[in-house]
Design a protein around this motif. Structure first.
Motif, PDB file in Angstrom:
ATOM      1  N   THR A 104       0.830  -1.205   0.000  1.00  0.00           N
ATOM      2  CA  THR A 104       0.000   0.000   0.000  1.00  0.00           C
ATOM      3  C   THR A 104       0.865   1.256   0.000  1.00  0.00           C
ATOM      4  O   THR A 104       0.608   2.189  -0.755  1.00  0.00           O
ATOM      5  CB  THR A 104      -0.898   0.017   1.259  1.00  0.00           C
ATOM      6  OG1 THR A 104      -1.283  -1.315   1.533  1.00  0.00           O
ATOM      7  CG2 THR A 104      -2.100   0.879   1.060  1.00  0.00           C
ATOM      8  N   SER A 152       6.049  -2.653 -17.653  1.00  0.00           N
ATOM      9  CA  SER A 152       5.241  -3.523 -16.795  1.00  0.00           C
ATOM     10  C   SER A 152       5.427  -4.984 -17.192  1.00  0.00           C
ATOM     11  O   SER A 152       5.814  -5.274 -18.328  1.00  0.00           O
ATOM     12  CB  SER A 152       3.765  -3.141 -16.911  1.00  0.00           C
ATOM     13  OG  SER A 152       3.325  -3.320 -18.233  1.00  0.00           O
ATOM     14  N   GLU A 196      -5.375   7.092 -10.319  1.00  0.00           N
ATOM     15  CA  GLU A 196      -6.131   6.024  -9.667  1.00  0.00           C
ATOM     16  C   GLU A 196      -6.418   4.896 -10.659  1.00  0.00           C
ATOM     17  O   GLU A 196      -6.276   3.714 -10.342  1.00  0.00           O
ATOM     18  CB  GLU A 196      -7.448   6.618  -9.143  1.00  0.00           C
ATOM     19  CG  GLU A 196      -8.146   5.849  -8.055  1.00  0.00           C
ATOM     20  CD  GLU A 196      -7.435   5.956  -6.724  1.00  0.00           C
ATOM     21  OE1 GLU A 196      -7.218   4.888  -6.139  1.00  0.00           O
ATOM     22  OE2 GLU A 196      -7.092   7.081  -6.301  1.00  0.00           O
ATOM     23  N   ASN A 214       2.456   1.645  -3.370  1.00  0.00           N
ATOM     24  CA  ASN A 214       1.467   2.131  -4.336  1.00  0.00           C
ATOM     25  C   ASN A 214       1.214   3.619  -4.154  1.00  0.00           C
ATOM     26  O   ASN A 214       1.066   4.350  -5.126  1.00  0.00           O
ATOM     27  CB  ASN A 214       0.147   1.375  -4.165  1.00  0.00           C
ATOM     28  CG  ASN A 214       0.120   0.135  -5.030  1.00  0.00           C
ATOM     29  OD1 ASN A 214       1.024  -0.090  -5.826  1.00  0.00           O
ATOM     30  ND2 ASN A 214      -0.905  -0.673  -4.866  1.00  0.00           N
ATOM     31  N   GLY A 249       4.828   5.310 -15.116  1.00  0.00           N
ATOM     32  CA  GLY A 249       3.826   4.503 -15.802  1.00  0.00           C
ATOM     33  C   GLY A 249       3.799   4.777 -17.297  1.00  0.00           C
ATOM     34  O   GLY A 249       4.611   5.544 -17.810  1.00  0.00           O
ATOM     35  N   ARG A 297      -4.820   4.071 -13.230  1.00  0.00           N
ATOM     36  CA  ARG A 297      -3.620   3.333 -13.628  1.00  0.00           C
ATOM     37  C   ARG A 297      -3.519   2.034 -12.828  1.00  0.00           C
ATOM     38  O   ARG A 297      -3.266   0.963 -13.382  1.00  0.00           O
ATOM     39  CB  ARG A 297      -2.380   4.203 -13.371  1.00  0.00           C
ATOM     40  CG  ARG A 297      -1.081   3.466 -13.575  1.00  0.00           C
ATOM     41  CD  ARG A 297       0.107   4.258 -13.070  1.00  0.00           C
ATOM     42  NE  ARG A 297       1.319   3.438 -13.107  1.00  0.00           N
ATOM     43  CZ  ARG A 297       2.449   3.760 -12.498  1.00  0.00           C
ATOM     44  NH1 ARG A 297       2.545   4.885 -11.854  1.00  0.00           N
ATOM     45  NH2 ARG A 297       3.492   2.964 -12.562  1.00  0.00           N
ATOM     46  N   PHE A 298      -3.725   2.158 -11.509  1.00  0.00           N
ATOM     47  CA  PHE A 298      -3.591   0.973 -10.660  1.00  0.00           C
ATOM     48  C   PHE A 298      -4.748   0.001 -10.863  1.00  0.00           C
ATOM     49  O   PHE A 298      -4.571  -1.211 -10.783  1.00  0.00           O
ATOM     50  CB  PHE A 298      -3.447   1.395  -9.194  1.00  0.00           C
ATOM     51  CG  PHE A 298      -2.169   2.158  -8.980  1.00  0.00           C
ATOM     52  CD1 PHE A 298      -0.968   1.492  -8.862  1.00  0.00           C
ATOM     53  CD2 PHE A 298      -2.160   3.539  -8.970  1.00  0.00           C
ATOM     54  CE1 PHE A 298       0.223   2.189  -8.723  1.00  0.00           C
ATOM     55  CE2 PHE A 298      -0.969   4.242  -8.824  1.00  0.00           C
ATOM     56  CZ  PHE A 298       0.220   3.568  -8.703  1.00  0.00           C
ATOM     57  N   GLU A 299      -5.919   0.561 -11.134  1.00  0.00           N
ATOM     58  CA  GLU A 299      -7.070  -0.308 -11.423  1.00  0.00           C
ATOM     59  C   GLU A 299      -6.818  -1.104 -12.701  1.00  0.00           C
ATOM     60  O   GLU A 299      -7.060  -2.303 -12.766  1.00  0.00           O
ATOM     61  CB  GLU A 299      -8.323   0.545 -11.607  1.00  0.00           C
ATOM     62  CG  GLU A 299      -8.968   0.938 -10.282  1.00  0.00           C
ATOM     63  CD  GLU A 299     -10.209   1.788 -10.488  1.00  0.00           C
ATOM     64  OE1 GLU A 299     -10.448   2.651  -9.649  1.00  0.00           O
ATOM     65  OE2 GLU A 299     -10.911   1.597 -11.509  1.00  0.00           O
ATOM     66  N   LEU A 314      -3.958  -1.850 -14.063  1.00  0.00           N
ATOM     67  CA  LEU A 314      -2.898  -2.845 -13.850  1.00  0.00           C
ATOM     68  C   LEU A 314      -3.464  -4.067 -13.129  1.00  0.00           C
ATOM     69  O   LEU A 314      -3.176  -5.202 -13.504  1.00  0.00           O
ATOM     70  CB  LEU A 314      -1.763  -2.232 -13.016  1.00  0.00           C
ATOM     71  CG  LEU A 314      -0.799  -1.315 -13.772  1.00  0.00           C
ATOM     72  CD1 LEU A 314       0.062  -0.528 -12.799  1.00  0.00           C
ATOM     73  CD2 LEU A 314       0.097  -2.116 -14.713  1.00  0.00           C
ATOM     74  N   GLU A 315      -4.269  -3.816 -12.122  1.00  0.00           N
ATOM     75  CA  GLU A 315      -4.844  -4.917 -11.350  1.00  0.00           C
ATOM     76  C   GLU A 315      -5.796  -5.741 -12.214  1.00  0.00           C
ATOM     77  O   GLU A 315      -5.741  -6.971 -12.212  1.00  0.00           O
ATOM     78  CB  GLU A 315      -5.580  -4.353 -10.135  1.00  0.00           C
ATOM     79  CG  GLU A 315      -5.721  -5.379  -9.039  1.00  0.00           C
ATOM     80  CD  GLU A 315      -6.402  -4.816  -7.817  1.00  0.00           C
ATOM     81  OE1 GLU A 315      -6.208  -3.633  -7.501  1.00  0.00           O
ATOM     82  OE2 GLU A 315      -7.154  -5.573  -7.190  1.00  0.00           O
ATOM     83  N   LYS A 347       1.780   6.447  -6.874  1.00  0.00           N
ATOM     84  CA  LYS A 347       0.665   7.318  -7.264  1.00  0.00           C
ATOM     85  C   LYS A 347       1.107   8.777  -7.248  1.00  0.00           C
ATOM     86  O   LYS A 347       0.812   9.537  -8.169  1.00  0.00           O
ATOM     87  CB  LYS A 347      -0.515   7.104  -6.300  1.00  0.00           C
ATOM     88  CG  LYS A 347      -1.836   7.549  -6.889  1.00  0.00           C
ATOM     89  CD  LYS A 347      -2.972   7.247  -5.955  1.00  0.00           C
ATOM     90  CE  LYS A 347      -3.301   5.774  -5.879  1.00  0.00           C
ATOM     91  NZ  LYS A 347      -4.344   5.456  -4.924  1.00  0.00           N
ATOM     92  N   THR A 354       3.162   9.402 -10.242  1.00  0.00           N
ATOM     93  CA  THR A 354       2.329   9.528 -11.442  1.00  0.00           C
ATOM     94  C   THR A 354       1.705  10.918 -11.515  1.00  0.00           C
ATOM     95  O   THR A 354       1.670  11.536 -12.584  1.00  0.00           O
ATOM     96  CB  THR A 354       1.193   8.471 -11.424  1.00  0.00           C
ATOM     97  OG1 THR A 354       1.762   7.200 -11.167  1.00  0.00           O
ATOM     98  CG2 THR A 354       0.442   8.425 -12.736  1.00  0.00           C
TER      99      THR A 354
END
Lengths: 154, 91
Positions: A8, B49, A46, A11, A63, A48-50, A52-53, A15, A18
């Motif tokens: 966390t 990535s 935000e 991340n 990124g 970006r991480f979504e 990626l996940e 963030k 970014t």
């Protein structure tokens, strides 16, 4: 990966990085009449991480958004109105088709192909880009067509 | 084989249990930087990535090397500054 390490906080650091990068991008894109508000910047970071996940990928350092923005900002199909929405969709597509191409394409090759297609046959349509051009490219790549990404849309 | 890998993970994490909060943070960030460097090397700089599975394999390889170093008793003294990359290279 082991969750005992504080992913966390990492991340959060990424963030912030970014957000700084996107603010820097604003200076460059202003010459094309494009800029992102602080809220839009936070939202894109935000997402970006979504993205990626959702696509099962891990990214380090800067990124892909910065590269996408710098490549696409001079597109005739990008306006201030659809700027954020398009960037969000392009980011999603990028990670999705990176997987679909089985990582056989480098970031630069994939972005270059996306930009060529977006500005020509797709005429600025992300749906067309996703469902035809990129699908075909990835299919060709998986089938071993080494020159698939050299196809142009002139 | 899977148990060995899990054990490596545990041993690396055990290392952090004896650390102060500050050292722990330093250890984590160095591990993260090392993972980023290994990933960049893996992709030859072509991709920012990688799929989660690849990152996991790289993570396990780092844990394995650090564990080998720890088992060989090559870890530095508690007072010495933490150098994860050195532990990894020695391993």
């Amino acid at each position: 990966m082991d969750n005992q390490f504080s992913i966390t906080s990492i991340n959060h650091m990424l963030k912030l990085q970014t957000i700084t990068e996107l603010r820097d991008c604003n200076e460059y894109t202003q010459q094309f009449g494009l800029s992102l508000t602080d809220t839009q910047i936070h939202q894109l970071a935000e997402k970006r991480f979504e993205a990626l996940e959702d696509n099962g990928r891990v990214e380090f350092g800067e990124g892909i958004l910065k590269k996408l923005i710098r490549t696409f900002c001079d597109s005739p199909y990008l306006t201030q109105i659809n700027y954020e929405e398009t960037m969000e969709a392009l980011q999603d597509s990028f990670y999705y088709f990176k997987n679909e191409s089985e990582d056989l394409l480098s970031d630069d090759e994939l972005i270059e192909f996306m930009k060529d297609a977006f500005d020509t046959v797709c005429e600025g349509s992300i749906d067309y880009l996703n469902s035809t051009s990129l699908e075909k490219l990835c299919r060709d790549i998986r089938n071993g067509d080494q020159d698939a990404n050299e196809e142009t849309f002139e | 084989m899977k148990e060995d890998k899990d054990e490596n993970n545990r041993l690396v994490l055990f290392e952090t249990e004896t650390m102060s909060e500050e050292q722990r943070g330093e250890f984590q960030s160095q591990l993260w930087i090392l993972l980023a460097q290994r990933t960049e090397r893996y992709t030859m700089g072509d991709s920012s990535s990688v799929p989660v599975e690849i990152a996991e394999e790289l993570w396990k390889s780092i844990c394995y090397c650090i564990t080998v170093c720890q088992k060989a008793g090559k870890r530095s003294s508690a007072s010495a500054p933490i150098n994860v990359k050195r532990l990894f290279l020695l391993g």
